[in-house]
Design an enzyme around this catalytic site. Structure first.
Site, mmCIF file in Angstrom:
data_model
loop_
_atom_site.group_PDB
_atom_site.id
_atom_site.type_symbol
_atom_site.label_atom_id
_atom_site.label_comp_id
_atom_site.label_asym_id
_atom_site.label_seq_id
_atom_site.Cartn_x
_atom_site.Cartn_y
_atom_site.Cartn_z
ATOM 1 N N GLN C 47 0.758 -1.021 0.144
ATOM 2 C CA GLN C 47 -0.168 -0.003 -0.056
ATOM 3 C C GLN C 47 0.942 1.166 -0.023
ATOM 4 O OE1 GLN C 47 1.063 -1.308 2.743
ATOM 5 N NE2 GLN C 47 0.570 -0.278 4.800
ATOM 6 N N GLY C 48 2.092 1.129 0.400
ATOM 7 C CA GLY C 48 3.115 2.299 0.275
ATOM 8 C C GLY C 48 3.176 3.112 1.744
ATOM 9 N N THR C 90 -1.945 4.849 7.761
ATOM 10 C CA THR C 90 -1.986 6.162 7.608
ATOM 11 C C THR C 90 -2.292 7.028 8.523
ATOM 12 O OG1 THR C 90 -2.010 5.927 4.844
ATOM 13 C CG2 THR C 90 -2.575 7.842 5.862
ATOM 14 N N ALA C 285 -5.852 13.219 7.401
ATOM 15 C CA ALA C 285 -5.995 11.863 6.389
ATOM 16 C C ALA C 285 -6.991 10.916 7.079
ATOM 17 C CB ALA C 285 -4.696 11.498 6.346
ATOM 18 N N GLY C 289 -7.380 2.129 2.281
ATOM 19 C CA GLY C 289 -6.828 0.779 1.819
ATOM 20 C C GLY C 289 -7.829 -0.240 1.407
ATOM 21 N N GLU C 290 -8.744 -0.423 2.629
ATOM 22 C CA GLU C 290 -9.922 -1.707 2.526
ATOM 23 C C GLU C 290 -11.187 -1.264 1.414
ATOM 24 O OE1 GLU C 290 -10.233 -4.177 6.079
ATOM 25 O OE2 GLU C 290 -9.754 -2.209 6.472
#
Lengths: 154, 298, 330, 434
Positions: C47-48, C90, C285, C289-290
């Site tokens: 995901q980074g 994040t 933020a 992701g999901e």
């Protein structure tokens, strides 16, 4: 055991293999070339894709002895830091790699495509990648990167 | 499992000698896309591998009224071949849907046929085109029509000492009509759930693009040399004989399209498996044949 | 016959572990030349997070992105992180990173304050410099300050961050609870083509809009959206662990049996990111992701309904289910 | 706030390593003398182990160690604490691990597994969670087939009064939905490499998505403090929830400690597909009450999660589902029941989206059916019900930073859908009328 002679990324090797040893086993276990990954061992995922005499193959289902006397190119031979192949730079630029596990194989599939068809359409790129599974990206940015690299190559 | 023996045949004769020597112990290795999967999954520990990838069986020859393809010719070569594109466009179309690029680079036409999967991709165009295979052994050669080649899942009439050296494909007339479609579980890299081809020579009727409309009674006045082929719906790839017979010599209209499709479906004997149910395969056979015929007359 | 249709689905997704109580910690260490080590154990599963957390550390410390190294590989050096799941890294590790960076920055500010003859509260850091708010010409180089702190004042420039949402257990009777940190929002439209003869469905396009609070890196957000869309196509049309709902019949043993979408199955995807900052995430933020794998499937099923007028209530929508539904409709 | 780095499309931190093929995944770590692992797995979905004889396996040349549950210091583990490292008296799913072997090579390890003598009394399994819930169903576990939330067999969410809500509705729309079981299908298989150090420490190269959890479990299973175990990971070839549960680390650790040799266990893709954790299926029943003008006034949901044989993250997944299954809409009356049901399948666990994926699927199916029933544009229906700033979810959480309306407006712009003026003008910050 049989003696296998092959060239990988320009370097000549001589190794002892069994009748059923795969090219992937030779690369990873005998030569320590770990760019090609073990993903499925059934030729379905493409994480082990390499070029043999310029042709894309799945190393996991390639009998090593059928590569005798031939030249193998893996991601390690595609380009190195400071001298990356345009495809590698395009993959980085366009965020075509997420987890990175499919990336070495994906790059080799892309190279095989551009070698034969330097100006592919998006659909042709998708077709060329159809044997390389990626679960992270939805392929969108991979296709973007290859289209961009194709433009750059011209 | 110390690994068995490996022989690289440098000629067809050498390959046949090895097969004669080792018989059923020997496994013929070409692209390895089937054998090596089985080896990796520990389903097969071959005592003897006879590699035929570099023994002179990789060729495509144009013999005028037929095209012959060496048994160890990879699908990618067939796809690239101008002869195949021009003379056997149905084969060219079907080969595009076999496996994925890396598989087509090494997977061979002979290997696909000898493996005798009911879902063998190349069987559909080849049966539709009336192809035969040439089997060679140390004691001689024989030519077997592909229709008589398959015996059951994984079974063919090939004897252990025989090698499939050539596929012989009659070139159909230029004005022959055909269509092909493969239903898989996704768009690439998938075994067929059902794949089918329809081919026939049409007489009468209007050429493509003119005003012979769907509501007109008849698309073509007479069909001949008709074949309806399906795979993955029976123990072997299937030539739907009754459906083909219905087309043969008949005028093609909407009613016949429906009848041919229904008949083809009735000729199937599918099973349930991981890819689809028997119910779907039969239903889809009908829908597939119908849509192939409709595509031809469109 | 081939028929086309479009369908809409929307959704929400909570950030962080439901019920809270999940920790992430971070340590920020500033080297004598002002380079930064961000040390944690948050896992990058593709995901980074190494990229995103480095950006957050760089932003807070006022150094360029390429001056931050991320060390996330070792439980000997890295402090606690619950892990990469629940769309939490994040947000949770980002908050911890921001806090750690702030603490390290305060050490630098306390030294820079003397040099700039200003109070630490009046300082800001950006582009590798510490400067007086409103007077950017009064600045010092972060590297110089880090050097002086290290060798002149014998300081260890280390900041620590720990973020954990207070646990909230549901009331057994009503389920009353405050289970998540924030919510992100999604809207997806699908366009499909259905073959009424064979039941085959082709997804022609997926258009996606997502609120992610603040896109710390829009490139990576797009990557999540596109990847989730691909997974959604798989769930909608082809993936099936137990065909016929029977676990003993035909279990998938290979990637040839368990089919996931190839490059030819995932359609062109267009993406738009909307930013409605969260009140509690790093720079606003939220987790992304999901949720990207969720709305595509119902959007595709709705598009199939739009095309052929049948509702299919079991995933995946295989060609068989399409044909059965068409037959039932008559 | 002016931002310099946050919000920028900076390139991936490890992107150049990825494209160079230099990113080192666990399977790429090569330590000389490493032993390989193979496992004896249950051939049946449910059974009682009558006997297990591994003596012939131990004698296979090349075999260095064989382990059964007797060799495991603490044999219980997992998110629910109810899983067995190696099966003891019972097996509850096909593929459950019973014994493991470490050997010099794969052939020896496989031969050893083949030579283990396992006698198992097969028992009647149950696979369908709806069947498993019925009285008299075969029991997956002695205490029953339904996870207990305290005294309750389900998680309940009660908001407003759903029956009163239905009375206010002009139409009722009901639906039953099945979300299938899925695999993560991450490209990197489950793999672990455990290397014992001369100092008595153990280094484990892990694919874990949650390194500290795995550290905790491994320490507990092998009986070492955290000071003696070091996990190296942090870069994983895809997870999607597959690597939250420990699959290989604990076994590699046990065998490394037993043999004093480096030990690698890489699952085959076949093992991964058949026996690793997965997204359990869901069966969901929805009943929605809606007014003629498209307001949802009541939603009732009953959801059943196929959890497989062990708890793992299933209870958590059901919670997450229940908390938000009413969807991104303000619905004044909500009643939810969520059940976590055991079956004789491998333990289901986390997968991208947890319980929200099926909730979004079923909930949005309902919304599209409601729109059809009302003859209303599906966009309009959603705008009308979308959460507004300050409204409450069914768990009585008050919301901020709400943006569904704006997200839909952004999508409309993207696809070129012309929204009517009243929807264009709508905003999440506006208070709901009425």
């Amino acid at each position: 055991m049989y003696t296998l002679e092959l060239k990988v990324n320009g370097r000549a090797y001589k190794v002892e293999v069994k009748a059923t040893t795969t090219l992937l086993q030779v690369l990873r276990e005998k030569l320590g070339i770990t760019g090609p990954k073990v993903g499925c061992e059934t030729g379905d995922c493409g994480a082990c894709s390499v070029l043999v005499n310029g042709k894309l193959v799945k190393a996991c289902i390639t009998n090593a002895l059928t590569v005798h006397g031939k030249e193998v190119l893996t991601v390690e031979g595609l380009g190195r830091p400071g001298a990356f192949h345009p495809l590698q730079l395009a993959f980085h630029e366009h965020y075509a790699a997420q987890c990175g596990f499919c990336t070495p194989g994906m790059l080799m599939a892309a190279k095989a495509l551009l070698d034969e068809n330097p100006k592919p359409t998006r659909d042709e790129v998708k077709e060329a990648l159809s044997g390389n599974l990626c679960r992270c990206t939805g392929y969108v940015k991979i296709v973007d990167a290859i289209m961009a690299a194709a433009g750059e190559k011209a | 499992m110390s690994g068995g023996e490996f022989y690289r045949a440098s000629s067809v004769q050498e390959a046949l000698d090895l097969l004669a020597k080792y018989g059923a112990k020997a496994h013929v290795l070409a692209g390895g896309t089937d054998i090596m999967v089985k080896v990796n999954r520990r389903q097969l520990a071959p005592e003897v591998l006879v590699y035929i990838g570099e023994c002179g069986l990789n060729y495509i020859k144009d013999l005028g009224d037929k095209v012959v393809i060496g048994g160890a010719t990879p699908f990618a070569e067939i796809l690239r071949s101008d002869v195949v594109k021009q003379k056997l466009p149905l084969l060219a179309e079907a080969v595009k849907h076999i496996g994925t690029p890396a598989i087509r680079n090494v997977g061979t036409i002979g290997g696909n046929l000898v493996t005798a999967s009911p879902a063998a991709d190349s069987s559909v165009p080849l049966l539709a085109l009336g192809a035969s295979v040439k089997l060679a052994s140390k004691s001689g050669e024989r030519v077997v029509p592909l229709e008589a080649f398959f015996k059951g899942p994984g079974e063919t009439v090939r004897k252990p000492d025989e090698l499939l050296v050539e596929v012989i494909i009659p070139v159909p007339d230029k004005d022959v009509k055909f269509a092909y479609h493969k239903i898989g579980r996704r768009k690439a890299g998938t075994l067929s759930v059902v794949a089918g081809a329809v081919i026939f020579k049409a007489e009468g009727g209007a050429p493509r693009g003119t005003a012979i409309a769907r509501d007109q009674a008849c698309y073509f006045e007479k069909c001949s040399q008709a074949r309806v082929v399906l795979n993955a719906v029976a123990p072997t790839p299937l030539v739907a004989k009754k459906a083909s017979a219905l087309l043969e010599g008949s005028a093609l209209d909407a009613e016949l399209i429906a009848k041919v499709a229904k008949t083809a479906a009735e000729e199937t004997s599918p099973i349930d498996d991981v890819r689809a149910s028997a119910w779907y395969r039969r239903q889809a056979s009908e829908g597939l044949v119908k849509s192939l015929l409709e595509r031809i007359v469109a | 016959m081939k028929k086309r249709g479009v369908g809409l689905a929307v959704g929400l997704y909570p950030t962080g572990m439901s019920g809270g109580g999940d920790s992430s910690q971070a340590v920020v260490k500033v080297k004598p030349d002002g380079s930064v080590d961000l040390i944690l154990t948050s896992v990058d599963i593709g995901q980074g997070c190494k990229t995103v957390l480095a950006q957050i550390a760089a932003e807070e410390l006022g150094v360029p992105y390429d001056r931050v190294d991320v060390v996330n590989d070792d439980t000997d050096t890295g402090p606690l992180c619950f892990g990469t799941f629940a769309s939490r890294v994040t947000f949770v590790a980002g908050n911890a990173t921001k806090e750690a960076a702030r603490e390290a920055k305060q050490i630098l500010f306390s030294i820079a304050a003397d040099k700039l003859e200003a109070s630490p509260e009046d300082l800001e850091a950006a582009n590798g410099k510490i400067y007086v708010k409103g007077a950017p010409e009064r600045s010092v180089d972060i590297g110089a300050i880090a050097g002086e702190a290290t060798f002149g004042l014998r300081k260890v420039i280390v900041g620590r961050g720990h973020y954990m949402r207070t646990p909230s257990a549901p009331d057994p009777a009503t389920g009353k609870t405050d289970p998540f940190a924030t919510l992100a929002w999604a809207a997806v439209q699908a366009e499909v083509e259905v073959d009424t003869d064979t039941g085959e469905v082709t997804v022609l396009r997926l258009d996606c809009a997502y609120d992610v609070g603040r896109a710390v890196n829009p490139l990576l957000v797009e990557g999540q959206i596109e990847g989730g869309a691909g997974m959604g196509v798989g769930a909608a049309l082809m993936e099936q662990l137990y065909p016929y709902k029977s676990p003993v019949k035909f279990p998938a043993e290979t990637f040839g049996d368990y089919v996931i979408p190839t490059a030819m199955d995932v359609p062109d995807i267009r993406t738009v990111i909307y930013e409605c900052p969260s009140t509690n995430g790093p720079f606003g933020a939220k987790g992304i992701g999901e949720m990207t794998a969720n709305a595509p499937a119902p959007a595709i099923v709705a598009a199939i309904h739009d095309a052929i007028g049948v509702w299919i209530d079991e995933l995946p929508v295989t060609p068989e289910k399409v044909l059965r539904a068409l037959q039932a409709k008559g | 706030m002016a931002l310099n780095v946050v919000g920028q499309r900076v390139k991936r931190y490890d992107g150049l390593a990825h494209v160079a093929g230099e990113t080192r995944f666990v399977d790429d770590v090569i330590v000389p003398g490493t032993l390989v692992v193979k496992g004896l797995r249950s051939p049946v979905p449910k059974g009682k182990i009558k006997s297990l004889d591994v003596s012939a396996a131990e004698k296979v040349p090349g075999v260095v160690a064989v382990m059964t549950h007797k060799d495991v210091p603490n044999n219980r583990y997992g998110w629910g604490g109810d899983q067995y490292v190696l099966a003891e008296d019972h097996v509850r799913y096909r593929g459950e691990l019973i014994a493991v072997v470490a050997a010099e090579n794969e052939d020896a390890a496989l031969e050893a597994v083949d030579k283990m003598k396992l006698e198992i009394e097969e028992q009647e399994p149950v696979f369908d969670p709806l069947e498993a819930m019925k009285p008299g169903a075969p029991k997956v576990r002695p205490e029953g087939n339904i996870f207990m939330y305290g005294d309750s067999p389900c998680r309940k969410i009660i908001f407003g009064d759903v029956n009163e809500g239905f009375k206010k509705a002009d139409i009722i729309v009901e639906g039953k939905y099945h979300h299938q079981g899925l695999k993560h299908a991450q490209m990197e298989p489950h793999v672990s490499l455990a290397v014992p150090e001369a100092t008595g420490r153990l280094t484990i190269y892990t694919v874990s998505q949650a390194m500290y959890f795995h550290l905790t479990w491994v320490c507990n299973i092998v009986g070492l403090p955290m000071s003696k175990v070091r996990m190296i990971g942090g870069t994983v070839g895809g997870g999607f929830g597959a690597k939250n549960d420990v699959h290989a680390d604990h076994i590699a650790a046990l065998l490394a400690l037993k043999t004093g040799r480096p030990v690698k266990w890489r699952w085959t893709r076949e093992e991964d597909l058949l026996f690793s954790t997965f997204r359990g299926s869901w069966d969901m029943e929805f009943k929605d009450g809606v007014t003629k003008d498209g307001r949802l006034v009541a939603r009732q949901v009953k959801s059943i999660r196929d959890s497989g044989a062990y708890t793992s993250l299933n209870a958590y997944v059901v919670d997450k589902h229940c908390f938000l299954v009413a969807g991104p809409y303000f619905i004044p009356n909500v009643y939810v029941e969520g059940y976590c049901v055991y079956t004789n399948k491998p333990p289901a666990s986390s997968m991208r989206g947890f319980g929200i994926t099926p909730a979004t699927y079923a909930g949005e199916m309902q919304m599209n059916k409601i729109a059809e029933a009302l003859g209303m544009d599906p966009w309009e229906l959603r705008f009308k019900n979308a959460f507004r700033e300050g409204e409450m979810t069914a768990t009585q959480r008050v919301l901020d930073s709400v943006a569904l309306i704006e997200t839909m407006q952004a999508l409309a712009g993207l696809v070129g859908k012309e929204l009517p003026p009243h929807l264009k003008a709508m905003a999440s910050t506006q208070k709901r009328e009425g």
